[in-house]
Design a protein around this motif. Structure first.
Motif, PDB file in Angstrom:
ATOM      1  N   SER A 139      68.723  26.034  56.058  1.00  0.00           N
ATOM      2  CA  SER A 139      69.479  24.790  55.917  1.00  0.00           C
ATOM      3  C   SER A 139      70.918  25.091  55.512  1.00  0.00           C
ATOM      4  CB  SER A 139      68.829  23.896  54.862  1.00  0.00           C
ATOM      5  OG  SER A 139      69.632  22.758  54.594  1.00  0.00           O
ATOM      6  N   VAL A 140      71.861  24.531  56.261  1.00  0.00           N
ATOM      7  CA  VAL A 140      73.276  24.617  55.909  1.00  0.00           C
ATOM      8  C   VAL A 140      73.842  23.194  55.929  1.00  0.00           C
ATOM      9  CG1 VAL A 140      73.549  26.933  56.863  1.00  0.00           C
ATOM     10  CG2 VAL A 140      74.001  24.953  58.309  1.00  0.00           C
ATOM     11  N   THR A 141      74.949  23.003  55.248  1.00  0.00           N
ATOM     12  CA  THR A 141      75.591  21.696  55.200  1.00  0.00           C
ATOM     13  C   THR A 141      76.833  21.704  56.075  1.00  0.00           C
ATOM     14  OG1 THR A 141      74.803  21.291  52.950  1.00  0.00           O
ATOM     15  CG2 THR A 141      76.663  19.962  53.715  1.00  0.00           C
ATOM     16  N   LEU A 142      76.875  20.812  57.071  1.00  0.00           N
ATOM     17  CA  LEU A 142      78.032  20.682  57.942  1.00  0.00           C
ATOM     18  C   LEU A 142      78.859  19.485  57.503  1.00  0.00           C
ATOM     19  CD1 LEU A 142      76.373  21.290  61.444  1.00  0.00           C
ATOM     20  CD2 LEU A 142      77.416  22.956  59.899  1.00  0.00           C
ATOM     21  N   SER A 165      82.531  21.630  61.990  1.00  0.00           N
ATOM     22  CA  SER A 165      82.827  23.058  62.046  1.00  0.00           C
ATOM     23  C   SER A 165      81.540  23.877  62.023  1.00  0.00           C
ATOM     24  CB  SER A 165      83.701  23.455  60.847  1.00  0.00           C
ATOM     25  OG  SER A 165      83.826  24.853  60.764  1.00  0.00           O
ATOM     26  N   SER A 166      81.516  24.931  62.833  1.00  0.00           N
ATOM     27  CA  SER A 166      80.343  25.806  62.871  1.00  0.00           C
ATOM     28  C   SER A 166      80.442  26.930  61.853  1.00  0.00           C
ATOM     29  CB  SER A 166      80.186  26.404  64.275  1.00  0.00           C
ATOM     30  OG  SER A 166      81.328  27.179  64.616  1.00  0.00           O
ATOM     31  N   ASN A 170      77.950  30.116  60.941  1.00  0.00           N
ATOM     32  CA  ASN A 170      78.370  31.500  61.133  1.00  0.00           C
ATOM     33  C   ASN A 170      78.224  32.303  59.846  1.00  0.00           C
ATOM     34  OD1 ASN A 170      79.055  30.928  63.794  1.00  0.00           O
ATOM     35  ND2 ASN A 170      81.180  30.441  63.294  1.00  0.00           N
ATOM     36  N   ARG A 171      78.509  31.678  58.729  1.00  0.00           N
ATOM     37  CA  ARG A 171      78.396  32.393  57.452  1.00  0.00           C
ATOM     38  C   ARG A 171      76.942  32.623  57.071  1.00  0.00           C
ATOM     39  NH1 ARG A 171      83.573  31.361  53.553  1.00  0.00           N
ATOM     40  NH2 ARG A 171      85.118  31.501  55.223  1.00  0.00           N
TER      41      ARG A 171
END
Length: 221
Positions: A139-142, A165-166, A170-171
């Motif tokens: 899970s990432v927050t965009l 933003s991607s 990417n990180r």
């Protein structure tokens, strides 16, 4: 008296120069230079390389840079004695690295996965799951860009159609690469939402509209 004064008379200018430099007291004591929480900020990249830090972004806060260096050096106050570099190839290591890029693991399937009713499995191994592989749902927050397109709202120019933003994705991928050993294969899924089906409706009256989504909380077979 410096070390250069102790050299023989036939010493070269280079030898005398090196002796003079090496005999000088450093402006910052060596103990402080090597302390992740006391070293001058400009020395942090050198200190990161010294401790073999595998994940680094120049735009990180100074505090985060110091923390990841300390984590590799085994002196992070939140993880006493834990050396991040020694955790490469483990799930816990991946969790730690992802935490430094504000991401987290929602679900994982690792070989050999246990038999689950509804999964296509033979014995204790899932069909088509490669040996010694691990799949992670991350899970990432965009963040939506300014003036991004929204139904019912007016927008002008290319900014209206700009996607999120991607960079967070990417990180997270960079963190996964840092956390994996050379002999480890990791599949990361960055898709937290899946389309609703008729089986997801709580009742006929409250049936979801076509195109609605729900959070993805686990990996499917």
């Amino acid at each position: 008296m410096s070390a250069a004064d102790l050299l023989p008379r036939n010493a070269t200018d280079l030898e005398r120069g090196l002796a003079d430099v090496l005999s000088r007291q450093p402006a910052v004591p060596l103990g402080i230079q090597r302390d992740p929480y006391q070293a001058p900020a400009e020395m942090l990249p050198w200190l990161a390389a010294h401790h073999g830090v595998r994940l680094w972004f120049d735009d990180w806060t100074e505090a985060r840079k110091r923390d990841i260096i300390a984590h590799h050096a085994g002196v992070h106050p939140g993880y006493p004695g834990e050396r991040l570099g020694e955790m490469v190839g483990t799930r816990l290591g991946l969790e730690r690295y992802l935490d430094y890029v504000d991401a987290s693991i929602l679900h994982a399937l690792a070989y050999p996965a246990p038999f689950v009713i509804g999964d296509h499995s033979v014995g204790s191994r899932r069909v088509n799951q490669g040996a010694f592989t691990a799949d992670y749902l991350v899970s990432v927050t965009l963040t939506e860009p300014a003036q991004s397109f929204a139904v019912g709202a007016s927008a002008v120019g290319d900014a209206a159609l700009a996607p999120p933003s991607s960079e967070p994705v990417n990180r997270a991928l960079a963190a996964a690469r840092a956390a994996k050993s050379a002999a480890t294969v990791v599949g990361c899924y960055f898709d937290k939402r899946i389309a609703l089906t008729s089986g997801d409706a709580p009742s006929t009256a409250d049936a979801p509209l076509t195109g609605q989504f729900k959070d993805r909380l686990e990996l499917s077979a």
